[in-house]
Design a protein around this motif. Structure first.
Motif, PDB file in Angstrom:
ATOM      1  N   ALA A 126       0.845  -1.197   0.000  1.00 12.32           N
ATOM      2  CA  ALA A 126       0.000   0.000   0.000  1.00 12.32           C
ATOM      3  C   ALA A 126       0.875   1.240   0.000  1.00 12.32           C
ATOM      4  N   HIS A 127       1.903   1.151   0.832  1.00  8.45           N
ATOM      5  CA  HIS A 127       2.871   2.238   0.903  1.00  8.45           C
ATOM      6  C   HIS A 127       3.369   2.621  -0.465  1.00  8.45           C
ATOM      7  N   GLU A 128       3.931   1.599  -1.129  1.00  5.84           N
ATOM      8  CA  GLU A 128       4.587   1.810  -2.406  1.00  5.84           C
ATOM      9  C   GLU A 128       3.668   2.532  -3.392  1.00  5.84           C
ATOM     10  N   THR A 129       2.480   2.001  -3.545  1.00  7.44           N
ATOM     11  CA  THR A 129       1.547   2.547  -4.527  1.00  7.44           C
ATOM     12  C   THR A 129       1.217   3.995  -4.176  1.00  7.44           C
ATOM     13  N   GLU A 130       0.925   4.166  -2.903  1.00  4.20           N
ATOM     14  CA  GLU A 130       0.539   5.481  -2.434  1.00  4.20           C
ATOM     15  C   GLU A 130       1.643   6.492  -2.694  1.00  4.20           C
ATOM     16  N   HIS A 131       2.873   6.051  -2.367  1.00  5.55           N
ATOM     17  CA  HIS A 131       3.980   6.985  -2.488  1.00  5.55           C
ATOM     18  C   HIS A 131       4.387   7.226  -3.922  1.00  5.55           C
ATOM     19  N   THR A 132       4.267   6.198  -4.742  1.00 10.56           N
ATOM     20  CA  THR A 132       4.668   6.349  -6.131  1.00 10.56           C
ATOM     21  C   THR A 132       3.903   7.487  -6.789  1.00 10.56           C
ATOM     22  N   SER A 133       2.656   7.644  -6.398  1.00 14.60           N
ATOM     23  CA  SER A 133       1.838   8.669  -7.034  1.00 14.60           C
ATOM     24  C   SER A 133       2.340  10.068  -6.708  1.00 14.60           C
ATOM     25  N   HIS A 134       3.172  10.163  -5.641  1.00 15.18           N
ATOM     26  CA  HIS A 134       3.703  11.474  -5.296  1.00 15.18           C
ATOM     27  C   HIS A 134       4.975  11.802  -6.056  1.00 15.18           C
ATOM     28  N   HIS A 135       5.478  10.832  -6.827  1.00  7.77           N
ATOM     29  CA  HIS A 135       6.709  11.101  -7.566  1.00  7.77           C
ATOM     30  C   HIS A 135       6.541  12.317  -8.455  1.00  7.77           C
ATOM     31  N   PRO A 136       7.607  13.120  -8.551  1.00 13.54           N
ATOM     32  CA  PRO A 136       7.500  14.314  -9.385  1.00 13.54           C
ATOM     33  C   PRO A 136       7.210  13.942 -10.849  1.00 13.54           C
ATOM     34  N   SER A 137       6.571  14.854 -11.538  1.00 10.73           N
ATOM     35  CA  SER A 137       6.283  14.628 -12.946  1.00 10.73           C
ATOM     36  C   SER A 137       7.515  14.944 -13.786  1.00 10.73           C
ATOM     37  N   PHE A 138       7.415  14.672 -15.080  1.00  7.27           N
ATOM     38  CA  PHE A 138       8.523  14.949 -15.986  1.00  7.27           C
ATOM     39  C   PHE A 138       8.966  16.407 -15.886  1.00  7.27           C
ATOM     40  N   ASN A 139       7.980  17.313 -15.919  1.00  8.39           N
ATOM     41  CA  ASN A 139       8.309  18.740 -15.867  1.00  8.39           C
ATOM     42  C   ASN A 139       9.009  19.109 -14.574  1.00  8.39           C
ATOM     43  N   GLN A 140       8.554  18.473 -13.474  1.00  2.99           N
ATOM     44  CA  GLN A 140       9.203  18.772 -12.195  1.00  2.99           C
ATOM     45  C   GLN A 140      10.643  18.276 -12.185  1.00  2.99           C
ATOM     46  N   TYR A 141      10.868  17.108 -12.810  1.00  4.20           N
ATOM     47  CA  TYR A 141      12.239  16.595 -12.891  1.00  4.20           C
ATOM     48  C   TYR A 141      13.118  17.525 -13.713  1.00  4.20           C
ATOM     49  N   VAL A 142      12.549  18.066 -14.788  1.00  2.00           N
ATOM     50  CA  VAL A 142      13.309  19.025 -15.603  1.00  2.00           C
ATOM     51  C   VAL A 142      13.660  20.233 -14.755  1.00  2.00           C
ATOM     52  N   LEU A 143      12.691  20.686 -13.976  1.00  2.00           N
ATOM     53  CA  LEU A 143      12.913  21.851 -13.112  1.00  2.00           C
ATOM     54  C   LEU A 143      14.042  21.564 -12.117  1.00  2.00           C
ATOM     55  N   ILE A 144      13.996  20.351 -11.533  1.00  2.00           N
ATOM     56  CA  ILE A 144      15.034  19.967 -10.561  1.00  2.00           C
ATOM     57  C   ILE A 144      16.412  19.969 -11.229  1.00  2.00           C
ATOM     58  N   ALA A 145      16.457  19.418 -12.453  1.00  2.00           N
ATOM     59  CA  ALA A 145      17.737  19.392 -13.184  1.00  2.00           C
ATOM     60  C   ALA A 145      18.234  20.811 -13.429  1.00  2.00           C
ATOM     61  N   ILE A 146      17.321  21.710 -13.795  1.00  2.00           N
ATOM     62  CA  ILE A 146      17.723  23.099 -14.048  1.00  2.00           C
ATOM     63  C   ILE A 146      18.263  23.739 -12.774  1.00  2.00           C
ATOM     64  N   VAL A 147      17.591  23.467 -11.648  1.00  2.00           N
ATOM     65  CA  VAL A 147      18.056  24.031 -10.372  1.00  2.00           C
ATOM     66  C   VAL A 147      19.474  23.528 -10.058  1.00  2.00           C
ATOM     67  N   LEU A 148      19.684  22.221 -10.266  1.00  2.00           N
ATOM     68  CA  LEU A 148      21.021  21.655  -9.999  1.00  2.00           C
ATOM     69  C   LEU A 148      22.075  22.295 -10.892  1.00  2.00           C
ATOM     70  N   PHE A 149      21.718  22.493 -12.162  1.00  2.00           N
ATOM     71  CA  PHE A 149      22.640  23.144 -13.104  1.00  2.00           C
ATOM     72  C   PHE A 149      22.932  24.567 -12.644  1.00  2.00           C
ATOM     73  N   ALA A 150      21.857  25.267 -12.275  1.00  2.00           N
ATOM     74  CA  ALA A 150      22.008  26.670 -11.894  1.00  2.00           C
ATOM     75  C   ALA A 150      22.927  26.800 -10.682  1.00  2.00           C
ATOM     76  N   ILE A 151      22.758  25.915  -9.703  1.00  2.00           N
ATOM     77  CA  ILE A 151      23.609  25.994  -8.508  1.00  2.00           C
ATOM     78  C   ILE A 151      25.072  25.762  -8.893  1.00  2.00           C
ATOM     79  N   THR A 152      25.285  24.798  -9.805  1.00  2.00           N
ATOM     80  CA  THR A 152      26.668  24.523 -10.238  1.00  2.00           C
ATOM     81  C   THR A 152      27.263  25.741 -10.930  1.00  2.00           C
ATOM     82  N   ILE A 153      26.450  26.429 -11.747  1.00  2.78           N
ATOM     83  CA  ILE A 153      26.943  27.630 -12.425  1.00  2.78           C
ATOM     84  C   ILE A 153      27.290  28.701 -11.395  1.00  2.78           C
TER      85      ILE A 153
END
Ligand SMILES: [Cu+2]
Lengths: 265, 206
Positions: free
Chosen positions: A2-29
């Protein structure tokens, strides 16, 4: 489950992952610009750049484990296991650094200054010294004319074969250093009493190009060149005014065990 | 999206393999912390050159850091595609992750070679010894990850990777991201902070 299913639905979407990648890039810059000399920011920051850089990388670290590794959405036990390891790792690192930096950055000096002789070693040393004492009394190189004194490194041990040498004031002394070691380089430096460690420290800073002796050091009476493994070196000088001097090898670290007295009569 | 995988009963309610992976990663933190602390202890203690300022190239390593960050993004997409039962995208993202990892290793090989030519060796000075040991072990981790990713991609081509076996991809992803965060730390400490050190001068505070 139950845990797994419930939590999986909270995984970030594609766009959110892109946003996270941009943030990581920006911090490195940002990190790069902070230390990039052309940007001139580093000149203003000075030493305060270190906490800033550490904080920025900690943010990146946290973002990756929270989102990419799903710790934010996963069971807390997984996070606890990892954070426990991370905390231990941090403590081990800090302990190691504190251990070495704590003794004014020189644990070897600290240990040398407080070393208590181990009983067995002390006996050996006493035995060794007694033979050396005989050696000294047998062949005291005391003469008015030119004197030749030979000193040898004791095999692979960081020590000289003799603990004391002597000469008459004003005599011309030729000092020969033999280095039978297969690995170590040594030199032989005559210094004023009690200055061997200070001279060696300055010699370390002067580097190998100067044979580990600071040029123009007023405490240095005479010194040989650096004798590589299996080589010899010598130096000729006039014995200074009567008194006790020291001879020492100033190759970094050797000065703690490779030294002796030079007695001028 | 749901993990339809059959899970064995465990007292923690957690999959053993996943828990084991996190325990391993926690212990790997200790491994890298020891090497990083050793580097910091020996920082500025080298008696002969080359010193970091002579050879460390921060701009180039910033690029390889980007590459590794990018690979973590690709890894996340590979897991998402696996959960979505999109076989083609899974394989492509796995291969993309492996490729980006290989580019990172390529940068490292060129860097090690350049450093070697400029006189930095494992036995030459304390900087060389602690630098190569730390970054070398990290590179070995990345290499292992690339092999794992390629193995997964091959399994994917055989049709054995899908939402039921997504844990296989997830575990590889955890390992891959971990290697990425270790690099985040190494990059900051060895390159951004200690990359400009000159000479055999003890730096207080390590
Ligand atoms: Cu020596």
């Amino acid at each position: 489950m139950a845990h797994e299913t419930e939590h999986t639905s909270h995984h970030p979407s594609f766009n959110q992952y892109v946003l996270i990648a941009i943030v990581l890039f920006a911090i490195t810059i940002v990190e790069f610009v902070l230390i990039w000399d052309t940007a001139r920011i580093v000149d203003h920051l000075g030493p305060s750049k270190i906490p800033l850089l550490v904080a920025l990388s900690a943010v990146k670290f946290a973002i990756v484990i929270m989102y990419y590794m799903h710790l934010k959405f996963d069971n807390r036990l997984l996070g606890a296991v990892f954070i426990a390891g991370l905390a231990l790792a941090f403590l081990v690192g800090m302990a190691l650094i504190a251990l070495f930096v704590g003794f004014e950055g020189n644990p070897r000096d600290y240990a040398e200054a407080r070393a208590l002789p181990y009983a067995e070693h002390a006996e050996e040393t006493v035995g060794g010294e007694s033979t050396e004492t005989n050696h000294e009394t047998d062949t005291p190189p005391v003469a008015a004319g030119p004197v030749a004194i030979a000193v040898s490194a004791a095999g692979e041990t960081l020590a000289f074969d003799i603990s004391s040498i002597s000469a008459d004031s004003g005599s011309e002394v030729t000092l020969t250093l033999d280095n039978p070691s297969a690995n170590n380089a040594h030199n032989l430096v005559i210094v004023t009493a009690g200055t061997k460690d200070a001279v060696a420290a300055d010699g370390t800073a002067a580097g190998p190009a100067n044979d580990w002796v600071s040029p123009g050091d007023s405490r240095v009476i005479a010194h040989t060149a650096l004798a590589g493994p299996g080589a010899s070196a010598n130096v000729t000088f006039e014995a200074p005014s009567p008194g006790t001097y020291q001879f020492v090898c100033t190759f970094p670290g050797h000065n703690f065990t490779m030294f002796g007295d030079f007695i001028v009569k | 999206m749901a993990h339809a995988v059959e899970q064995e009963y465990t007292t923690t309610g957690l999959n053993h393999r996943k828990l084991l992976m996190w325990v391993f990663l926690g212990s790997d933190c200790l491994f890298f912390a020891s090497l990083i602390a050793t580097y910091m202890v020996y920082r500025g203690q080298s008696l002969v050159g080359p010193y970091p300022n002579d050879i460390i190239d921060v701009p180039v390593t910033t690029i390889s850091t980007f590459v590794l960050l990018m690979s973590s993004f690709a890894m996340v997409q590979a897991l998402a595609a696996t959960n979505a039962d999109n076989r083609k995208a899974t394989i492509n993202w796995l291969l993309a992750t492996a490729l980006l990892g290989s580019i990172f290793i390529g940068f490292q090989i060129v860097e090690f070679n350049t450093f070697k030519n400029e006189g930095l060796t494992l036995g030459g000075n304390l900087f060389g010894a602690s630098f190569f040991t730390l970054t070398g072990f990290h590179g070995a981790h990345v290499t292992l990850g690339i092999i794992w990713l390629l193995a997964l991609a091959i399994l994917g081509m055989k049709g054995r990777i899908n939402s039921k076996t997504a844990l296989d991809v997830e575990l590889c992803g955890l390992y891959w991201h971990f290697v990425d965060i270790v690099w985040i730390v190494i990059f900051t400490l060895l390159y951004l902070i200690a990359g400009f050190d000159v000479g055999p001068v003890a730096i207080p505070g390590g």
